[in-house]
Structures are given as C-alpha cells and as structure tokens.
Write an enzyme that holds these catalytic residues in place. Structure first.
Site, PDB file in Angstrom:
ATOM      1  N   TYR A  57       0.588  -0.994   0.105  1.00  0.00           N
ATOM      2  CA  TYR A  57       0.197   0.063   0.466  1.00  0.00           C
ATOM      3  C   TYR A  57       0.947   1.347  -0.103  1.00  0.00           C
ATOM      4  CZ  TYR A  57      -4.861  -0.835   0.184  1.00  0.00           C
ATOM      5  OH  TYR A  57      -6.277  -0.993   0.257  1.00  0.00           O
ATOM      6  N   GLU A  59      -0.826   5.132  -0.148  1.00  0.00           N
ATOM      7  CA  GLU A  59      -1.426   6.153  -0.311  1.00  0.00           C
ATOM      8  C   GLU A  59       0.015   7.156  -0.358  1.00  0.00           C
ATOM      9  OE1 GLU A  59      -4.139   4.520   2.465  1.00  0.00           O
ATOM     10  OE2 GLU A  59      -5.665   4.960   0.708  1.00  0.00           O
ATOM     11  N   ASP A 203      -6.889  13.686 -25.075  1.00  0.00           N
ATOM     12  CA  ASP A 203      -7.028  12.407 -24.483  1.00  0.00           C
ATOM     13  C   ASP A 203      -6.448  11.382 -25.606  1.00  0.00           C
ATOM     14  OD1 ASP A 203      -8.235   9.690 -24.283  1.00  0.00           O
ATOM     15  OD2 ASP A 203      -9.748   9.827 -23.243  1.00  0.00           O
ATOM     16  N   THR A 229      -4.565   6.348 -20.977  1.00  0.00           N
ATOM     17  CA  THR A 229      -4.592   5.208 -20.785  1.00  0.00           C
ATOM     18  C   THR A 229      -3.194   4.144 -21.447  1.00  0.00           C
ATOM     19  OG1 THR A 229      -5.461   3.905 -22.328  1.00  0.00           O
ATOM     20  CG2 THR A 229      -7.008   3.817 -20.962  1.00  0.00           C
ATOM     21  N   LYS A 232      -3.281   0.367 -24.935  1.00  0.00           N
ATOM     22  CA  LYS A 232      -3.203   0.346 -25.841  1.00  0.00           C
ATOM     23  C   LYS A 232      -2.180   0.353 -26.610  1.00  0.00           C
ATOM     24  CE  LYS A 232      -7.298   2.167 -25.042  1.00  0.00           C
ATOM     25  NZ  LYS A 232      -7.582   3.132 -23.685  1.00  0.00           N
ATOM     26  N   ARG A 238      -2.880  -2.883 -17.934  1.00  0.00           N
ATOM     27  CA  ARG A 238      -3.757  -1.989 -17.918  1.00  0.00           C
ATOM     28  C   ARG A 238      -3.165  -0.907 -17.036  1.00  0.00           C
ATOM     29  NH1 ARG A 238      -8.474  -4.690 -20.978  1.00  0.00           N
ATOM     30  NH2 ARG A 238      -9.650  -3.244 -20.650  1.00  0.00           N
TER      31      ARG A 238
HETATM   32  N1  DSN Z   1     -12.757   0.763 -24.285  1.00  0.00           N
HETATM   33  C1  DSN Z   1     -11.429   1.489 -24.636  1.00  0.00           C
HETATM   34  C2  DSN Z   1     -11.686   0.964 -26.445  1.00  0.00           C
HETATM   35  O1  DSN Z   1     -11.889   0.285 -26.955  1.00  0.00           O
HETATM   36  O2  DSN Z   1     -11.755   1.688 -27.721  1.00  0.00           O
HETATM   37  C3  DSN Z   1     -12.318   2.648 -24.832  1.00  0.00           C
HETATM   38  O3  DSN Z   1     -11.710   3.121 -23.145  1.00  0.00           O
END
Ligand code: DSN
Length: 421
Positions: A57, A59, A203, A229, A232, A238
């Site tokens: 942990y 924080e 974003d 994120t 991707k 993740r």
């Molecule tokens: N779920 C994602 C996507 O597939 O584009 C976006 O958050």
C-alpha cells in the site's frame, strides 16, 4: 506450450483458473486480434505486473506516503514518472490513475464543478463515454455539450466545434476519442479553446504509442492537460497516466489522490515504467510507423473489396467501417468474423440510424497484429479473410467461416506474439 500444459504453481493451486488462462493464451495466439485498443505486452511487462509489488500500500506520492516501507516503491514510481516526462516531453506526469475513465474523472474533479459546461466528442461520432456521454457521470453531473464529424467527410468539423464552444463557453474541451481514424488537429482545438478560455484536454489513449513513436503529432504545447491509458498502442499494462504543464500539476495530483483514489497499484506502476522504457527505443519508433503503414495497407485492401470506410481511410492505427452497403449489421459481421478467427468489435458509425447494441459498423486496428511482426503482405490476406467471412455470414455458411479460421491459424502460427509462451 500454454499455461494449461505447464506444471505451474497456479495449475496445482487453482486448475480451473489456470486452464482458463491457458485457453485464453491459445485464443490470443490463434486469432487475428484487431480490436484497436488492445495489444500484446512484453514478457517484461507481464513479469512486473505479476510481481510482489501487488502486496504493498502506498497512498500518497513519492517521498510523501501515508504508509511506511515505501522506500523502493518511491523509486519505482519516480522512474515511471521521469520516463513518462522524458518520453512525452511534459513537465509533469501522474502514473497512478487506475485506468482511462478514472483519469478523466480526475480531470473533471480538478478543473470543474458539478453543473459546469464541458465539451467533448459525442460517443457515436468517435468520442469516449467519459467525454460527456449521457449515461455517464460526465453526462449526468456536468452540463455536457458534444461535437461530431461532418456527414460528407467523416472528419471533425472545426466550424461546428467553434460554434458550439462559443455558444456554450465550456470550462473544459476534450479532444481525442475511441473511433477516430484521422489525425487529431491539436493546434486547431487549441485555437478554439483559447478563444473561449477553456482548458483543452487531449485524451490520447488510443494514439499514445503512435505519439511516443513519432507516428502522430504530439499535443504537448497545445493541450495543457493530457490523459492516456497505458495498455493500448503504448503496449503497457492496464493503467493510465495524466500529464500536464507545471501550472496544472498540483490540482491534477490532488484530484487523483486523495480526490478519487486510494492506494496506487504499484505492480502496475512498475509495469508502466517498463513499458515506457520499451517505448523510448528505436525499435518502438519502427513499431509505431509500422502500425500506421499496416492500417493504411489494410484500409486499401478493404476499400478494394468494396468496404465503406468512415472518412474514406485512415491516418493512424484505426479503421471504422460502415457496413450498410454490405447489407449486414455490425454485430452479425463481428460475430461471424470472430468465428472466423478475426476479433474486432461492432461499433456505431457517425449518424448511425441503428442502436449502439446493434449498430451499422465495425471498428478495427493494427497495434496488436503489428506487435506480432505482421506487415503489409499480411494485411492483404486479412482484407481477403474479412471479405470472405462477411460474404459467408450473409449466406449463413458456417462451414466457409470455419474454413477461414483454418487459414487464419495458418497465418498467425507464423508470427510469435510477445508475452505468450
Ligand atoms: N474501451 C476502450 C476502447 O476500446 O476504445 C476505450 O476506453
């Protein structure tokens, strides 16, 4: 060899879960994975994700924790932060958001109040749920106004963006989304945000890897706040990051912790650090360029087979197809393609007359298959498989669809997938 066949501790502790993970590994190996937001992480990223850092942990932030024993976690998080700053050329990075949606909520929490006007791209036009879509917190607790694309070009209409911004004077403007096949014009958004005194937030979740690898322009210098994120095209675990200039750093940090979250997921932080190190290499630049080259080649192959691509093609990793002219719904096509070993998702297209649960389109992209080393030659095979599977689905010819899966497996067996045993 898959996890199911290996004599692992997991297999003896929990054979049911071990079997399912092994089967998923086989599935990821056998199929052509075209969901544009998915990828294959490296073994190094997997190892960091599955490490003892999950036991801790932490924080707070490095040097200012609310728990003891964080000497090493501080070093891990500092490495991740410094690598993010260097890779993207930003003043500040926060690597603690649990994923993209919490990261965007932190942006609202930092810079707006409930009821304030915020602006983003409409979900059916290519935006993200958290950019003001009606069923989400951003749509219910904020006064969300939405922009879209032009009907004739499928591209963002900056006259419309400017008009909506001037009429509504939003506090925050989000650019970026989840189904945008074209380059995002950050300078154009920045100009409009300046005219209405709004905070521009980019974003970049889908295109972070392309930006890191120099295959898409960067929002740095245009958007003071950047959300992404990490799993991707960036090919990490993740997770998510918020990046900003110095002026916006403190409210962002306070919004993530203690505003929205408790303890950061330190194993994820370590894996983000690893992914950022990998993304800073020359190999990754080559990878990012090949993602785009593959998407363009696949788009050409699909256009040649009569597929109707939203905006007529792609500049990035993503292709959005309107299947209306093929006389099949997105959902039926996606299910048939999955049976044929080609995994993608059904998706609304701009001005879709159909409902989101059974829309007119499908969405696909090339980050994962490019991680396997596939190139333009393979894209032409994939375009053919897709065409044949869609035609077979229309005639309800399951045997033909199953035969395509045989060809798909032959193709994928020639390309090692990172991270898989
Ligand atoms: N779920 C994602 C996507 O597939 O584009 C976006 O958050």
């Amino acid at each position: 060899m898959t996890l199911t066949e290996r004599d692992t501790v997991l297999a003896s502790t929990d054979p049911e879960i071990a079997r399912l993970i092994g089967a998923e590994e086989d599935r990821q190996r056998d199929k052509i994975r075209l969901i544009p937001s998915e990828n294959y992480v490296s073994k190094a990223v997997l190892e960091a994700t599955g490490s003892v850092l999950t036991n801790k942990y932490s924080e707070g932030y490095a040097g200012k924790r609310y728990y003891e024993g964080n000497q090493l976690i501080d070093e891990v998080e500092t490495l991740a932060v410094e690598r993010a700053k260097a890779l993207f050329g930003v003043d500040h990075a926060n690597v603690q958001p649990y994923s993209g949606s919490p990261a965007n909520l932190a942006v609202y929490f930092a810079f707006a109040q409930p009821g304030d006007t915020v602006m983003g791209m409409a979900l059916p036009m290519g935006g993200h749920l958290t950019h003001g879509a009606a069923p989400t917190l951003s749509g219910r607790w904020m006064n969300a106004v939405q922009y879209g694309v032009r009907r004739d070009t499928g591209r963002i209409d900056f006259d419309e963006v400017r008009d909506i911004a001037k009429q509504n004077r939003p506090k925050i403007i989000f650019c970026g989304g989840t189904a945008i096949p074209r380059t995002i014009d950050f300078p154009a958004f920045a100009e409009i945000a300046k005219e209405v005194d709004a905070l521009l937030v980019a974003d970049i979740a889908h295109i972070a890897g392309l930006i890191a690898g120099g295959a898409h322009p960067s929002p740095v210098g245009y958007a003071p706040v950047i959300s992404t994120t990490t799993h991707k095209s960036l090919r990490g675990p993740r997770g998510a990051m918020l990046m900003s200039d110095e002026a916006h750093s403190e409210p962002l940090d306070k919004a993530v912790f203690p505003g929205l979250q408790g303890g950061p997921h330190d194993h994820t932080t370590a894996a983000i650090a690893v992914a950022l190190k990998e993304a800073a290499t020359e190999d990754f630049k080559t990878y990012a360029r090949q993602i785009v080259a593959n998407a363009k080649a696949l788009a050409e192959g699909l256009l040649a087979r009569g597929f109707d691509l939203v905006s007529g093609g792609t500049d990035n990793h993503l292709i959005l197809i309107d299947l209306t002219n093929k006389e099949i719904t997105g959902k039926k096509a996606a299910k048939a393609l999955d049976r044929a070993g080609i995994e993608l998702n059904y998706n609304t297209v701009p001005f879709d007359p159909r409902k989101p649960f059974s829309p007119s389109g499908i969405r696909l992209g090339t980050p994962a298959i490019t991680s396997r080393g596939m190139k333009e030659t393979e894209m032409s095979h994939i375009a053919r498989f897709m065409d044949e599977a869609v035609e077979a689905a229309k005639r309800k010819d399951d045997d033909a669809i199953d035969a395509i899966f045989g060809e798909v497996k032959e193709l994928t067996s020639a390309f090692q997938a990172p991270g898989l045993s």
